[in-house]
Write a protein that holds these residues in place. Structure first.
Motif, PDB file in Angstrom:
ATOM      1  N   CYS A   1     -19.615  46.508   8.402  1.00 45.14           N
ATOM      2  CA  CYS A   1     -18.669  45.486   8.854  1.00 45.14           C
ATOM      3  C   CYS A   1     -19.257  44.592   9.941  1.00 45.14           C
ATOM      4  N   LEU A   2     -20.238  45.094  10.670  1.00 42.48           N
ATOM      5  CA  LEU A   2     -20.867  44.300  11.721  1.00 42.48           C
ATOM      6  C   LEU A   2     -21.904  43.315  11.190  1.00 42.48           C
ATOM      7  N   GLU A   3     -22.265  43.444   9.914  1.00 39.06           N
ATOM      8  CA  GLU A   3     -23.180  42.479   9.316  1.00 39.06           C
ATOM      9  C   GLU A   3     -22.438  41.142   9.207  1.00 39.06           C
ATOM     10  N   PRO A   4     -23.026  40.056   9.728  1.00 36.74           N
ATOM     11  CA  PRO A   4     -22.312  38.773   9.764  1.00 36.74           C
ATOM     12  C   PRO A   4     -21.796  38.292   8.402  1.00 36.74           C
ATOM     13  N   ALA A   5     -22.587  38.416   7.352  1.00 36.79           N
ATOM     14  CA  ALA A   5     -22.137  37.948   6.036  1.00 36.79           C
ATOM     15  C   ALA A   5     -20.935  38.756   5.560  1.00 36.79           C
ATOM     16  N   TYR A   6     -20.989  40.069   5.724  1.00 43.31           N
ATOM     17  CA  TYR A   6     -19.881  40.929   5.299  1.00 43.31           C
ATOM     18  C   TYR A   6     -18.629  40.600   6.118  1.00 43.31           C
ATOM     19  N   GLY A   7     -18.820  40.478   7.422  1.00 38.72           N
ATOM     20  CA  GLY A   7     -17.685  40.174   8.287  1.00 38.72           C
ATOM     21  C   GLY A   7     -16.986  38.890   7.894  1.00 38.72           C
ATOM     22  N   ARG A   8     -17.766  37.866   7.636  1.00 38.90           N
ATOM     23  CA  ARG A   8     -17.157  36.579   7.304  1.00 38.90           C
ATOM     24  C   ARG A   8     -16.552  36.579   5.904  1.00 38.90           C
ATOM     25  N   ILE A   9     -17.335  37.017   4.932  1.00 35.30           N
ATOM     26  CA  ILE A   9     -16.890  36.918   3.542  1.00 35.30           C
ATOM     27  C   ILE A   9     -15.812  37.951   3.207  1.00 35.30           C
ATOM     28  N   VAL A  10     -16.101  39.210   3.456  1.00 32.01           N
ATOM     29  CA  VAL A  10     -15.199  40.285   3.008  1.00 32.01           C
ATOM     30  C   VAL A  10     -14.023  40.492   3.956  1.00 32.01           C
ATOM     31  N   ILE A  11     -14.293  40.540   5.242  1.00 33.53           N
ATOM     32  CA  ILE A  11     -13.215  40.861   6.191  1.00 33.53           C
ATOM     33  C   ILE A  11     -12.361  39.645   6.521  1.00 33.53           C
ATOM     34  N   GLN A  12     -13.010  38.528   6.845  1.00 35.12           N
ATOM     35  CA  GLN A  12     -12.237  37.368   7.286  1.00 35.12           C
ATOM     36  C   GLN A  12     -11.649  36.556   6.145  1.00 35.12           C
TER      37      GLN A  12
ATOM     38  N   ALA B   1     -11.948  36.931   2.434  1.00 30.61           N
ATOM     39  CA  ALA B   1     -11.537  37.441   1.120  1.00 30.61           C
ATOM     40  C   ALA B   1     -10.033  37.658   0.975  1.00 30.61           C
ATOM     41  N   PRO B   2      -9.339  38.232   1.964  1.00 34.10           N
ATOM     42  CA  PRO B   2      -7.895  38.406   1.759  1.00 34.10           C
ATOM     43  C   PRO B   2      -7.156  37.081   1.527  1.00 34.10           C
ATOM     44  N   ALA B   3      -7.544  36.041   2.251  1.00 33.70           N
ATOM     45  CA  ALA B   3      -6.874  34.748   2.103  1.00 33.70           C
ATOM     46  C   ALA B   3      -7.275  34.050   0.796  1.00 33.70           C
TER      47      ALA B   3
ATOM     48  N   GLU C   1      -7.284  45.566  -4.659  1.00 35.84           N
ATOM     49  CA  GLU C   1      -7.880  46.157  -5.868  1.00 35.84           C
ATOM     50  C   GLU C   1      -9.375  46.407  -5.670  1.00 35.84           C
ATOM     51  N   ILE C   2     -10.062  45.420  -5.118  1.00 37.15           N
ATOM     52  CA  ILE C   2     -11.505  45.551  -4.902  1.00 37.15           C
ATOM     53  C   ILE C   2     -11.790  46.624  -3.866  1.00 37.15           C
ATOM     54  N   GLU C   3     -11.063  46.580  -2.769  1.00 33.43           N
ATOM     55  CA  GLU C   3     -11.273  47.559  -1.693  1.00 33.43           C
ATOM     56  C   GLU C   3     -10.995  48.983  -2.179  1.00 33.43           C
ATOM     57  N   GLU C   4      -9.909  49.155  -2.910  1.00 31.65           N
ATOM     58  CA  GLU C   4      -9.535  50.486  -3.393  1.00 31.65           C
ATOM     59  C   GLU C   4     -10.515  51.022  -4.420  1.00 31.65           C
ATOM     60  N   ALA C   5     -11.208  50.150  -5.114  1.00 35.52           N
ATOM     61  CA  ALA C   5     -12.170  50.584  -6.134  1.00 35.52           C
ATOM     62  C   ALA C   5     -13.514  50.976  -5.530  1.00 35.52           C
ATOM     63  N   HIS C   6     -13.764  50.591  -4.298  1.00 33.73           N
ATOM     64  CA  HIS C   6     -15.102  50.822  -3.740  1.00 33.73           C
ATOM     65  C   HIS C   6     -15.052  51.592  -2.415  1.00 33.73           C
ATOM     66  N   PRO C   7     -15.075  50.952  -1.243  1.00 32.70           N
ATOM     67  CA  PRO C   7     -15.116  51.757  -0.010  1.00 32.70           C
ATOM     68  C   PRO C   7     -13.929  52.712   0.140  1.00 32.70           C
ATOM     69  N   MET C   8     -12.725  52.235  -0.168  1.00 33.62           N
ATOM     70  CA  MET C   8     -11.563  53.104   0.013  1.00 33.62           C
ATOM     71  C   MET C   8     -11.565  54.269  -0.974  1.00 33.62           C
TER      72      MET C   8
END
Length: 183
Positions: free
Chosen positions: A84-95, A97-99, A108-115
């Motif tokens: 999550c601290l990787e800048p690309a992941y933080g911007r794309i996935v965390i900030q 992607a939900p919007a 769906e994506i989160e539940e299929a992988h990290p969760m």
């Protein structure tokens, strides 16, 4: 095209990323782009899925070295926080992607992988008698939400190491409170 999309989305954000810039970075024509993806949102979705697959692989690789399931959980949480601290992941996935993708698709994506890894680990703890809680789906979602909140807080924390340590204490206290074992 995925790596070009990832690079442009990370640098410019979804809204500012242009199809021209992505096509140019991927060294393909716009026609070739549209042959593979319906639109920019479809590419973004594919980038998010790829990043979540990578995140899950990182978590799994680091956690599997541990013999105890509880240790796998702790190491897996740390691995996820590192991702999550990787800048690309933080911007794309965390900030973004939900919007961009909407809460349902993002979930769906989160539940299929990290969760999914978190849920499997918590279910293994339940199987071993270390957790006595019936609704493992609820527990997985709530613990995931807590971990994600810590991930959002880390970049701006005055003392990121202390925040992680305190979060792990909280996670451990929660799981201990759900334990069938006394003490």
């Amino acid at each position: 095209m995925l790596s070009a999309g990832r690079e442009i989305f990370a640098q410019e954000g979804y809204q500012a990323a242009s199809m021209e810039a992505i096509s140019r970075a991927a060294r393909v024509t716009r026609g070739a782009f549209y042959h593979h993806f319906d639109d920019k949102k479809a590419l973004f979705d594919a980038v998010v899925v790829a990043m979540q697959v990578e995140a899950a692989a990182t978590i799994q690789e680091r956690a599997r070295a541990q013999r105890k399931i509880r240790d796998r959980l702790t190491i897996g949480i740390d691995a996820y926080l590192d991702v999550c601290l990787e800048p690309a992941y933080g911007r794309i996935v965390i900030q973004e992607a939900p919007a961009v993708l909407g809460n349902q698709r993002y979930r769906e994506i989160e539940e299929a992988h990290p969760m999914a890894l978190l849920g499997a680990t918590l279910n293994a703890l339940k199987r071993d008698g270390e957790i006595a809680f019936d609704d493992m789906g609820l527990l997985t979602r709530l613990l995931d939400a807590m971990i994600c909140k810590v991930a959002i807080m880390l970049p701006d924390a005055d003392d990121a190491r202390k925040l992680r340590k305190d979060a792990h204490k909280l996670f451990e206290s929660l799981l201990t409170g759900l334990s069938q074992k006394e003490g």
